[in-house]
Design a protein around this motif. Structure first.
Motif, PDB file in Angstrom:
ATOM      1  N   VAL A 129      68.180  20.973  59.875  1.00  0.00           N
ATOM      2  CA  VAL A 129      68.018  19.955  58.846  1.00  0.00           C
ATOM      3  C   VAL A 129      67.564  18.673  59.540  1.00  0.00           C
ATOM      4  O   VAL A 129      68.128  18.285  60.561  1.00  0.00           O
ATOM      5  N   VAL A 130      66.515  18.074  58.983  1.00  0.00           N
ATOM      6  CA  VAL A 130      65.960  16.843  59.539  1.00  0.00           C
ATOM      7  C   VAL A 130      66.269  15.700  58.586  1.00  0.00           C
ATOM      8  O   VAL A 130      66.006  15.788  57.389  1.00  0.00           O
ATOM      9  N   LEU A 131      66.839  14.629  59.106  1.00  0.00           N
ATOM     10  CA  LEU A 131      67.092  13.416  58.335  1.00  0.00           C
ATOM     11  C   LEU A 131      66.336  12.267  58.984  1.00  0.00           C
ATOM     12  O   LEU A 131      66.222  12.211  60.210  1.00  0.00           O
ATOM     13  N   ILE A 159      64.905  13.982  53.711  1.00  0.00           N
ATOM     14  CA  ILE A 159      65.623  15.124  54.270  1.00  0.00           C
ATOM     15  C   ILE A 159      64.713  16.348  54.170  1.00  0.00           C
ATOM     16  O   ILE A 159      64.011  16.517  53.161  1.00  0.00           O
ATOM     17  N   ALA A 160      64.690  17.148  55.211  1.00  0.00           N
ATOM     18  CA  ALA A 160      63.886  18.373  55.218  1.00  0.00           C
ATOM     19  C   ALA A 160      64.680  19.482  55.887  1.00  0.00           C
ATOM     20  O   ALA A 160      65.366  19.242  56.882  1.00  0.00           O
ATOM     21  N   ALA A 161      64.605  20.678  55.318  1.00  0.00           N
ATOM     22  CA  ALA A 161      65.295  21.837  55.892  1.00  0.00           C
ATOM     23  C   ALA A 161      64.267  22.904  56.208  1.00  0.00           C
ATOM     24  O   ALA A 161      63.341  23.146  55.428  1.00  0.00           O
ATOM     25  N   GLY A 162      64.412  23.544  57.354  1.00  0.00           N
ATOM     26  CA  GLY A 162      63.448  24.574  57.722  1.00  0.00           C
ATOM     27  C   GLY A 162      63.804  25.240  59.041  1.00  0.00           C
ATOM     28  O   GLY A 162      64.935  25.144  59.519  1.00  0.00           O
ATOM     29  N   SER A 163      62.826  25.906  59.612  1.00  0.00           N
ATOM     30  CA  SER A 163      63.003  26.529  60.915  1.00  0.00           C
ATOM     31  C   SER A 163      61.989  25.929  61.883  1.00  0.00           C
ATOM     32  O   SER A 163      60.884  25.554  61.492  1.00  0.00           O
ATOM     33  N   LEU A 223      62.184  26.792  55.003  1.00  0.00           N
ATOM     34  CA  LEU A 223      62.849  28.089  54.968  1.00  0.00           C
ATOM     35  C   LEU A 223      62.587  28.848  53.676  1.00  0.00           C
ATOM     36  O   LEU A 223      62.539  30.070  53.658  1.00  0.00           O
ATOM     37  N   LEU A 224      62.439  28.133  52.575  1.00  0.00           N
ATOM     38  CA  LEU A 224      62.295  28.791  51.284  1.00  0.00           C
ATOM     39  C   LEU A 224      60.846  28.913  50.845  1.00  0.00           C
ATOM     40  O   LEU A 224      60.571  29.296  49.721  1.00  0.00           O
ATOM     41  N   ALA A 225      59.902  28.584  51.733  1.00  0.00           N
ATOM     42  CA  ALA A 225      58.488  28.690  51.401  1.00  0.00           C
ATOM     43  C   ALA A 225      57.980  30.089  51.704  1.00  0.00           C
ATOM     44  O   ALA A 225      58.675  30.920  52.280  1.00  0.00           O
ATOM     45  N   GLY A 226      56.740  30.358  51.354  1.00  0.00           N
ATOM     46  CA  GLY A 226      56.148  31.662  51.608  1.00  0.00           C
ATOM     47  C   GLY A 226      55.850  31.869  53.077  1.00  0.00           C
ATOM     48  O   GLY A 226      55.910  30.944  53.891  1.00  0.00           O
ATOM     49  N   GLU A 227      55.497  33.117  53.401  1.00  0.00           N
ATOM     50  CA  GLU A 227      55.236  33.467  54.791  1.00  0.00           C
ATOM     51  C   GLU A 227      54.065  32.669  55.364  1.00  0.00           C
ATOM     52  O   GLU A 227      53.991  32.424  56.562  1.00  0.00           O
ATOM     53  N   GLN A 228      53.117  32.280  54.503  1.00  0.00           N
ATOM     54  CA  GLN A 228      51.930  31.577  54.970  1.00  0.00           C
ATOM     55  C   GLN A 228      52.086  30.065  54.881  1.00  0.00           C
ATOM     56  O   GLN A 228      51.104  29.334  54.991  1.00  0.00           O
ATOM     57  N   VAL A 234      70.376  27.157  54.512  1.00  0.00           N
ATOM     58  CA  VAL A 234      69.998  25.757  54.322  1.00  0.00           C
ATOM     59  C   VAL A 234      71.207  24.939  53.914  1.00  0.00           C
ATOM     60  O   VAL A 234      71.470  23.867  54.444  1.00  0.00           O
ATOM     61  N   ALA A 235      71.978  25.466  52.947  1.00  0.00           N
ATOM     62  CA  ALA A 235      73.153  24.734  52.487  1.00  0.00           C
ATOM     63  C   ALA A 235      74.175  24.562  53.599  1.00  0.00           C
ATOM     64  O   ALA A 235      74.797  23.515  53.740  1.00  0.00           O
ATOM     65  N   ALA A 236      74.340  25.612  54.421  1.00  0.00           N
ATOM     66  CA  ALA A 236      75.319  25.544  55.499  1.00  0.00           C
ATOM     67  C   ALA A 236      74.921  24.524  56.550  1.00  0.00           C
ATOM     68  O   ALA A 236      75.731  23.716  56.998  1.00  0.00           O
ATOM     69  N   VAL A 237      73.643  24.554  56.944  1.00  0.00           N
ATOM     70  CA  VAL A 237      73.191  23.600  57.954  1.00  0.00           C
ATOM     71  C   VAL A 237      73.212  22.192  57.399  1.00  0.00           C
ATOM     72  O   VAL A 237      73.591  21.239  58.067  1.00  0.00           O
ATOM     73  N   ALA A 238      72.809  22.044  56.120  1.00  0.00           N
ATOM     74  CA  ALA A 238      72.835  20.724  55.509  1.00  0.00           C
ATOM     75  C   ALA A 238      74.255  20.186  55.455  1.00  0.00           C
ATOM     76  O   ALA A 238      74.490  18.989  55.613  1.00  0.00           O
ATOM     77  N   GLY A 239      75.224  21.073  55.244  1.00  0.00           N
ATOM     78  CA  GLY A 239      76.614  20.633  55.224  1.00  0.00           C
ATOM     79  C   GLY A 239      77.046  20.051  56.545  1.00  0.00           C
ATOM     80  O   GLY A 239      77.877  19.159  56.616  1.00  0.00           O
ATOM     81  N   ILE A 240      76.472  20.591  57.649  1.00  0.00           N
ATOM     82  CA  ILE A 240      76.777  20.060  58.972  1.00  0.00           C
ATOM     83  C   ILE A 240      76.118  18.712  59.171  1.00  0.00           C
ATOM     84  O   ILE A 240      76.688  17.780  59.728  1.00  0.00           O
TER      85      ILE A 240
END
Length: 327
Positions: A186-188, A128-132, A148-153, A10-16
């Motif tokens: 990452v969504v802005l 801003i939102a980060a995920g897959s 990305l950091l949420a639970g499987e469900q 997340v941090a890496a993609v957010a950096g981009i």
């Protein structure tokens, strides 16, 4: 696959994606040409009131004076003390309008001075939102994102994507349809009156793998290893040229002991993961002196014998057993 390195991703993609500012809001400040009020004839005079309208982004607010910013510069307007003011459709006070809100004005111009008698504002804030990527709907032009950091469900959240949104995949501009499921992104964007609009999507299809756990199974023939990590069994493909070490000694995948504590590194992508390095450790209680050939020479139990001692051959095993030097 749910593994602990995702915070780093997340941090890496957010950096981009983040270059120090939220995406600029598309807004213009414009004023219509004054039109004489009903009953006025000929040209506009000092006593004639003409209607006017303006819209743009609220840049400044001082008492009854406000400034709207847009592509054509800044427009200053005075607001009538009795003007009707709304924010997101609800009656509001002029001074409660947030800077950055989208504003539409209407009123009259007398003697070259414009006074707004109505102010309609819609609040705008960045998000801003980060995920897959969970899915893309090209007909509705939306993208569904699983945190990305949420639970499987975790339930994916859907964001409308602006027609002029900037979309990149691995650093290259692409269409919305090109974003693959499971890509990290990452969504802005902006939230206007509670409605989301994605202005920028920055995605990557490959990222670093870093997984720690305990070896629970392996298949040397198929080149796979299964690791228990935080209560979940994760099965991964191992690169044939992967570097594997047990207690500092190089071994083959077949000699990786079950139960060893390992750290795996490699590359994960939208199509799967491949391990490039395995560093394993076993406790002294499970390690035997590195006296013999085969697996035991790495301090790992499970060679010909069943325990420590000068001769670990099971009963009936000849001294010519290939797992031990000839005696």
């Amino acid at each position: 696959m749910k593994i602990r390195h995702r915070a780093i991703v997340v941090a890496a993609v957010a950096g981009i994606a983040i270059t120090g500012a939220a995406p600029a809001m598309a807004a213009t400040a414009s004023v219509t040409s004054p039109k004489p009020s009903a009953g006025a004839s000929g040209g506009s005079t000092s006593g004639t009131t003409a209607s006017f309208s303006a819209q743009g982004t609220l840049a400044a607010l001082n008492g009854l004076k406000l400034s709207l910013a847009g592509d054509n510069g800044t427009t200053a307007v005075t607001v009538d003390p009795k003007a009707a003011v709304t924010l997101d459709g609800n009656t509001a006070k002029l001074l409660s309008l947030p800077i950055g809100a989208q504003v539409k004005l209407s009123g009259g111009t007398t003697g070259g001075v414009s006074v707004a008698t109505r102010v309609d504002a819609t609040s705008v804030r960045p998000f801003i939102a980060a995920g897959s990527v969970a899915g893309v709907d090209l007909e509705d032009r939306t993208i569904s994102v699983t945190p990305l950091l949420a639970g499987e469900q975790a339930t994916p959240k859907t964001y409308p994507v602006a027609t002029d949104a900037k979309i990149t995949l691995d650093g290259k501009a692409v269409a919305l349809s090109a974003l693959p499921v499971r890509a990290h992104l990452v969504v802005l964007g902006n939230v206007t009156s509670g409605t989301y609009s994605a202005k920028s999507l920055t995605a990557v299809s490959r990222w670093q793998l870093n997984l720690s756990g305990t070896v629970s199974a392996l298949d040397a023939a198929k080149g796979t290893v299964t690791v228990n990590s935080k209560g979940a069994a994760v099965k991964l493909n191992v690169n044939p040229n992967a570097t594997i070490q047990v207690n500092g000694a190089k071994v083959t995948l077949a000699n990786l002991p079950i139960g060893a504590t390992v750290n795996l590194t490699g590359i994960e992508s939208t199509t799967g993961a491949q391990v490039a390095g395995i560093t394993a450790k076993i406790s002294p209680a499970k390690a035997f002196p590195a006296r013999t050939l085969g697996r035991e020479r790495f301090g790992v139990s499970g060679g010909c014998g069943t325990g420590p001692g000068p001769d670990r051959r099971p009963p009936g095993r000849p001294r010519s057993c290939p797992c031990r030097p000839s005696q």
